[in-house]
Design an enzyme around this catalytic site. Sequence first.
Site, PDB file in Angstrom:
ATOM      1  N   HIS A 119       0.850  -1.236   0.115  1.00  0.00           N
ATOM      2  CA  HIS A 119      -0.077   0.059  -0.003  1.00  0.00           C
ATOM      3  C   HIS A 119       0.963   1.228  -0.040  1.00  0.00           C
ATOM      4  CE1 HIS A 119      -3.501  -2.378   1.675  1.00  0.00           C
ATOM      5  NE2 HIS A 119      -3.650  -2.437   0.377  1.00  0.00           N
ATOM      6  N   CYS A 127       3.465  12.222  -7.499  1.00  0.00           N
ATOM      7  CA  CYS A 127       2.815  13.333  -8.335  1.00  0.00           C
ATOM      8  C   CYS A 127       1.628  12.713  -9.128  1.00  0.00           C
ATOM      9  CB  CYS A 127       3.691  14.048  -9.276  1.00  0.00           C
ATOM     10  SG  CYS A 127       3.079  15.055 -10.250  1.00  0.00           S
TER      11      CYS A 127
HETATM   12  P1  CNA Z   1      -6.714  -3.543  10.207  1.00  0.00           P
HETATM   13  O1  CNA Z   1      -7.853  -3.874   9.314  1.00  0.00           O
HETATM   14  O2  CNA Z   1      -6.914  -2.267  10.873  1.00  0.00           O
HETATM   15  O3  CNA Z   1      -6.862  -4.945  11.040  1.00  0.00           O
HETATM   16  C1  CNA Z   1      -5.704  -4.958  11.980  1.00  0.00           C
HETATM   17  C2  CNA Z   1      -5.801  -6.281  12.595  1.00  0.00           C
HETATM   18  O4  CNA Z   1      -4.684  -6.513  13.631  1.00  0.00           O
HETATM   19  C3  CNA Z   1      -7.223  -6.666  13.243  1.00  0.00           C
HETATM   20  O5  CNA Z   1      -7.419  -7.926  12.768  1.00  0.00           O
HETATM   21  C4  CNA Z   1      -6.574  -6.798  14.838  1.00  0.00           C
HETATM   22  O6  CNA Z   1      -7.576  -7.943  15.620  1.00  0.00           O
HETATM   23  C5  CNA Z   1      -5.200  -7.205  14.684  1.00  0.00           C
HETATM   24  N1  CNA Z   1      -4.550  -6.607  15.908  1.00  0.00           N
HETATM   25  C6  CNA Z   1      -4.471  -5.614  16.550  1.00  0.00           C
HETATM   26  N2  CNA Z   1      -3.545  -5.623  17.471  1.00  0.00           N
HETATM   27  C7  CNA Z   1      -2.681  -6.572  17.591  1.00  0.00           C
HETATM   28  C8  CNA Z   1      -1.487  -7.171  17.904  1.00  0.00           C
HETATM   29  N3  CNA Z   1      -1.011  -6.173  19.037  1.00  0.00           N
HETATM   30  N4  CNA Z   1      -1.106  -8.029  17.467  1.00  0.00           N
HETATM   31  C9  CNA Z   1      -1.561  -8.905  16.555  1.00  0.00           C
HETATM   32  N5  CNA Z   1      -2.815  -8.338  15.842  1.00  0.00           N
HETATM   33  C10 CNA Z   1      -3.194  -7.389  16.350  1.00  0.00           C
HETATM   34  O7  CNA Z   1      -5.552  -3.603   9.254  1.00  0.00           O
HETATM   35  P2  CNA Z   1      -5.276  -4.165   8.092  1.00  0.00           P
HETATM   36  O8  CNA Z   1      -3.667  -4.077   7.740  1.00  0.00           O
HETATM   37  O9  CNA Z   1      -5.477  -5.318   7.716  1.00  0.00           O
HETATM   38  O10 CNA Z   1      -5.881  -3.314   7.013  1.00  0.00           O
HETATM   39  C11 CNA Z   1      -5.277  -2.748   5.781  1.00  0.00           C
HETATM   40  C12 CNA Z   1      -4.875  -1.179   5.874  1.00  0.00           C
HETATM   41  C13 CNA Z   1      -4.833  -0.831   7.145  1.00  0.00           C
HETATM   42  C14 CNA Z   1      -4.049  -0.934   5.035  1.00  0.00           C
HETATM   43  O11 CNA Z   1      -4.293  -0.055   4.122  1.00  0.00           O
HETATM   44  C15 CNA Z   1      -2.878  -0.261   5.905  1.00  0.00           C
HETATM   45  O12 CNA Z   1      -2.017   0.752   5.206  1.00  0.00           O
HETATM   46  C16 CNA Z   1      -3.598   0.564   7.023  1.00  0.00           C
HETATM   47  N6  CNA Z   1      -3.152   1.024   8.138  1.00  0.00           N
HETATM   48  C17 CNA Z   1      -1.783   0.904   8.319  1.00  0.00           C
HETATM   49  C18 CNA Z   1      -1.277   1.425   9.634  1.00  0.00           C
HETATM   50  C19 CNA Z   1       0.609   1.210   9.633  1.00  0.00           C
HETATM   51  O13 CNA Z   1       1.128   1.513   8.523  1.00  0.00           O
HETATM   52  N7  CNA Z   1       0.897   0.930  10.598  1.00  0.00           N
HETATM   53  C20 CNA Z   1      -1.879   1.653  10.484  1.00  0.00           C
HETATM   54  C21 CNA Z   1      -3.341   1.769  10.372  1.00  0.00           C
HETATM   55  C22 CNA Z   1      -3.731   1.367   9.114  1.00  0.00           C
END
Ligand code: CNA
Length: 246
Positions: A119, A127
């Site tokens: 992503h 750009c």
């Molecule tokens: P999501 O949909 O927010 O899911 C997160 C998952 O992680 C859930 O299933 C939770 O139960 C699980 N979770 C929460 N805490 C923990 C932990 N400590 N250990 C293990 N599992 C845990 O996120 P996805 O990545 O599935 O969704 C995709 C999106 C979110 C992407 O486009 C990312 O770019 C985007 N995103 C990225 C960031 C980052 O770069 N850190 C932060 C927030 C969202």
Amino acid sequence: VTVALQQAVEVIRKAEYAIASTGAGMSVESGIPDFRGPCGIWQKYPPEEYATIDAYRADPDKVWKFWNELGNELGDCKPNPGHHAMAELERLGHLKAVITQNVDHFHQDAGNSMVIEYHGSTANLRCLGCQAIIPFDRENAAPTAPQCQACGGLMKPDVIMFGEMIPEEALGLSAELAERCDLVLVVGTSAHVFPAAQLPTFAKEHGATIIECNTEPTDFTKRITDIFLQGRSGEVLPELVSRLKA
Ligand code: CNA
């Protein structure tokens, strides 16, 4: 979990080509909220207003401000023990690549050398006119959406917003890895965002074993997961590594 951990250790030892597929849960223990959890970012900032390419084109300054603030928050955070364990898995020869949906650059910061940013990344700007990608100088970030120095087009954070295509190189390489691997370590992803969520299923269809680590069961868990490690990645992954080394 202890039995599952031991099973996971055996499977990782035997695997010849293991990859990881990671999501926002991986970075929650670094202090970055995930998107869909109870304290997730989308609760406060609806994605249709802040994370679609149409929203960006309609009001670039508003959406820029959100990503800029998110970027500043990321800047104050760092990789957690889960990321370090992932890098250790690579150093030990147990992991070939990480395909991540995260845009925080933590896998690279922790030391993984083969990271596919599915992503995009908050580290760069792109750009919308000439598609040039330049490193983002956060220190000197403008408060409003910047223009491209080369063509005058609108610049945006080089993260993939809803409505945008996944970079072709990331798509191709991930599909190749998913087809080739015999093990996928799926960590901290809700399995809701497509096409990223297809990768583990695709790998499974090509014979890979799926180890999943998440604080809660997901859409993967019943459908494709072979070994479910329930818990926080910042605790489970280091435990896995220490057992592998024992
Ligand atoms: P999501 O949909 O927010 O899911 C997160 C998952 O992680 C859930 O299933 C939770 O139960 C699980 N979770 C929460 N805490 C923990 C932990 N400590 N250990 C293990 N599992 C845990 O996120 P996805 O990545 O599935 O969704 C995709 C999106 C979110 C992407 O486009 C990312 O770019 C985007 N995103 C990225 C960031 C980052 O770069 N850190 C932060 C927030 C969202």
